[in-house]
Scaffold this motif. Structure first.
Motif, PDB file in Angstrom:
ATOM      1  N   LEU A 250     -67.943 -82.498  38.052  1.00 49.45           N
ATOM      2  CA  LEU A 250     -68.800 -81.313  37.946  1.00 49.45           C
ATOM      3  C   LEU A 250     -70.285 -81.689  37.926  1.00 49.45           C
ATOM      4  O   LEU A 250     -71.131 -80.927  38.412  1.00 49.45           O
ATOM      5  CB  LEU A 250     -68.424 -80.490  36.718  1.00 49.45           C
ATOM      6  CG  LEU A 250     -67.057 -79.798  36.845  1.00 49.45           C
ATOM      7  CD1 LEU A 250     -66.698 -79.066  35.557  1.00 49.45           C
ATOM      8  CD2 LEU A 250     -67.027 -78.828  38.031  1.00 49.45           C
ATOM      9  N   ASN A 251     -70.605 -82.863  37.372  1.00 48.22           N
ATOM     10  CA  ASN A 251     -71.996 -83.309  37.425  1.00 48.22           C
ATOM     11  C   ASN A 251     -72.424 -83.601  38.858  1.00 48.22           C
ATOM     12  O   ASN A 251     -73.559 -83.303  39.251  1.00 48.22           O
ATOM     13  CB  ASN A 251     -72.207 -84.542  36.538  1.00 48.22           C
ATOM     14  CG  ASN A 251     -72.642 -84.164  35.129  1.00 48.22           C
ATOM     15  OD1 ASN A 251     -73.776 -83.767  34.911  1.00 48.22           O
ATOM     16  ND2 ASN A 251     -71.713 -84.243  34.187  1.00 48.22           N
ATOM     17  N   GLU A 252     -71.506 -84.170  39.654  1.00 46.65           N
ATOM     18  CA  GLU A 252     -71.827 -84.408  41.069  1.00 46.65           C
ATOM     19  C   GLU A 252     -72.071 -83.078  41.775  1.00 46.65           C
ATOM     20  O   GLU A 252     -72.997 -82.950  42.580  1.00 46.65           O
ATOM     21  CB  GLU A 252     -70.664 -85.139  41.749  1.00 46.65           C
ATOM     22  CG  GLU A 252     -70.697 -86.643  41.530  1.00 46.65           C
ATOM     23  CD  GLU A 252     -69.459 -87.325  42.101  1.00 46.65           C
ATOM     24  OE1 GLU A 252     -68.923 -88.198  41.404  1.00 46.65           O
ATOM     25  OE2 GLU A 252     -69.014 -86.956  43.211  1.00 46.65           O
ATOM     26  N   LEU A 253     -71.223 -82.099  41.452  1.00 46.30           N
ATOM     27  CA  LEU A 253     -71.407 -80.759  42.027  1.00 46.30           C
ATOM     28  C   LEU A 253     -72.777 -80.192  41.639  1.00 46.30           C
ATOM     29  O   LEU A 253     -73.535 -79.718  42.495  1.00 46.30           O
ATOM     30  CB  LEU A 253     -70.284 -79.829  41.535  1.00 46.30           C
ATOM     31  CG  LEU A 253     -70.526 -78.339  41.719  1.00 46.30           C
ATOM     32  CD1 LEU A 253     -70.530 -77.977  43.191  1.00 46.30           C
ATOM     33  CD2 LEU A 253     -69.488 -77.513  40.980  1.00 46.30           C
ATOM     34  N   ALA A 330     -80.157 -75.845  36.728  1.00 48.28           N
ATOM     35  CA  ALA A 330     -79.655 -76.512  37.941  1.00 48.28           C
ATOM     36  C   ALA A 330     -79.547 -78.020  37.708  1.00 48.28           C
ATOM     37  O   ALA A 330     -80.422 -78.626  37.102  1.00 48.28           O
ATOM     38  CB  ALA A 330     -80.589 -76.241  39.112  1.00 48.28           C
ATOM     39  N   GLY A 331     -78.453 -78.590  38.163  1.00 49.74           N
ATOM     40  CA  GLY A 331     -78.237 -80.033  38.020  1.00 49.74           C
ATOM     41  C   GLY A 331     -77.582 -80.429  36.715  1.00 49.74           C
ATOM     42  O   GLY A 331     -77.304 -81.602  36.492  1.00 49.74           O
ATOM     43  N   VAL A 332     -77.325 -79.436  35.839  1.00 49.10           N
ATOM     44  CA  VAL A 332     -76.819 -79.767  34.501  1.00 49.10           C
ATOM     45  C   VAL A 332     -75.511 -79.024  34.219  1.00 49.10           C
ATOM     46  O   VAL A 332     -75.366 -77.845  34.543  1.00 49.10           O
ATOM     47  CB  VAL A 332     -77.878 -79.411  33.421  1.00 49.10           C
ATOM     48  CG1 VAL A 332     -77.324 -79.619  32.013  1.00 49.10           C
ATOM     49  CG2 VAL A 332     -79.133 -80.243  33.630  1.00 49.10           C
ATOM     50  N   VAL A 333     -74.566 -79.750  33.604  1.00 49.21           N
ATOM     51  CA  VAL A 333     -73.299 -79.150  33.182  1.00 49.21           C
ATOM     52  C   VAL A 333     -73.377 -78.912  31.679  1.00 49.21           C
ATOM     53  O   VAL A 333     -73.807 -79.795  30.937  1.00 49.21           O
ATOM     54  CB  VAL A 333     -72.112 -80.093  33.478  1.00 49.21           C
ATOM     55  CG1 VAL A 333     -70.795 -79.483  33.019  1.00 49.21           C
ATOM     56  CG2 VAL A 333     -72.055 -80.439  34.965  1.00 49.21           C
TER      57      VAL A 333
END
Ligand code: MG
Length: 357
Positions: A250-253, A330-333
């Protein structure tokens, strides 16, 4: 007033910012793996077409019509220790893992190649057992193993057996699953309980016993993917969250698609014994490897239908809707916890479970 406790010896070992040697963490699927790709492999092969964003590359065939079938290609090495574990072995893992990297791109697995690195002294009966298990796994998934290679290294220069499998598949026209597709409002689903594989391996290594044997979830996911695509042609993206767990996928996403991901802790399917073992070992199930699960993102309107299709398949019975893609952070889970707080779920910094797959 009590003295402030001296915490000097208690800091987590964070890897050096710019290591000069390969560290175990470079194989974690987390931050260091991503840095190795970004700084070393991608610059070398970018203009040769390296696709490092997905689990598989898809190639147009020179003789084919535009927008027709594409060839999907993937490769993966397996170094799991021990080579036999509850629910599987290195051979079964090598077959299923490669099938799954094709499947999550929507590609039908067709054939495998396998390369074996054997350490002098490995019992031939063990090799035979691994090979029989690979044969079973291929039969179960309906895939051929058509070519391979064997090399032997000196005693003490390997660790029994490493396997590299390369998979070929056919991606049908019209399926375009990509980590760049998800957008705010989409829903995040997982196909079942998380952390089973990693904890099955760790329980063998650490000698932890459960009332029932906890088995690796290793399984070929292509059938499940077919059922999902049939129910939900709008599916945006899928990934099999192997090493580094759900958090890394999910971090890659989040990073690649420039979106935020918000998970709900209460919705995460986790076996009681996995949760208990994680607490005992100081692990977070979000970072523990899975080998027979996938995470998927679909538009909100289609998520219910997708979930029903997943639950209707034997490999998706415990599927759950676990979160949402958001425009914020954006960019953060993040994870909305059981007690109502929200915390960041960062990319794995070092190596939590070396040689888990
Ligand atoms: Mg994968």
């Amino acid at each position: 007033m009590p003295d402030t406790p001296n915490m000097d010896g208690w800091q987590c070992p964070t890897p050096p910012a710019a290591p000069e040697q390969v560290l175990l963490g470079h194989g974690s699927g987390g931050r260091l793996s991503a840095a190795l790709l970004r700084n070393l492999f991608i610059p070398a092969f970018r203009d040769l077409g390296l696709n490092a964003e997905e689990d598989q590359a898809s190639l147009s065939l020179p003789c084919a019509e535009p927008n027709s079938l594409r060839l999907a290609l993937t490769t993966d090495s397996y170094v799991v220790r021990p080579i036999f574990f509850p629910g599987g072995d290195i051979g079964r893992l090598a077959v299923n893992g490669t099938i799954n990297d094709l499947a999550v791109g929507g590609a039908r697995p067709i054939a495998l190649a396998a390369a074996f690195i054997l350490e002098e002294g490995l019992a031939l009966s063990d090799l035979q057992r691994v090979v029989a298990s690979m044969r079973d796994a291929c039969k179960q998934a309906g895939i051929n193993l058509v070519t391979g290679d064997t090399k032997v290294v000196d005693r003490g220069k390997g660790d029994q057996l490493y396997i590299t499998t390369t998979g070929f598949g056919i991606a049908p026209p019209g399926v375009s699953l990509s980590v760049r597709n998800p957008r705010p409002g989409d829903r995040v689903l997982v196909s079942g309980t998380i952390g089973d594989h990693g904890i099955a391996i760790m329980s063998v290594r650490e000698g932890i016993e459960f009332e029932t044997v906890l088995e690796s979830d290793t399984a070929p996911l292509y059938d499940l993917v077919v059922a999902m695509l049939e129910a939900c042609p709008t599916l945006r993206w899928m990934r099999d969250p192997t090493r580094g767990g759900l958090s890394s996928a999910l971090n890659e996403l989040a990073t690649t698609a420039h979106v935020g991901v918000q998970l709900t802790e209460a919705a995460l399917p986790i076996r009681t014994e996995v949760q208990a073992a994680c607490e005992m070992l100081g692990l977070d199930p979000l970072y523990v490897a899975n080998e027979g699960k996938l995470v998927a993102v679909a538009p909100a309107d289609d998520a219910g239908r997708l979930l029903a299709a997943m639950r209707g398949h034997p490999l998706g019975r415990k599927a759950a809707l676990v979160g949402e893609v958001v425009a914020d952070h954006a960019g953060v889970v993040t994870l909305r916890s059981l007690i109502g707080g929200e915390r960041v779920v960062p990319m794995l910094a070092g190596e939590q479970l070396p040689r888990i797959c």
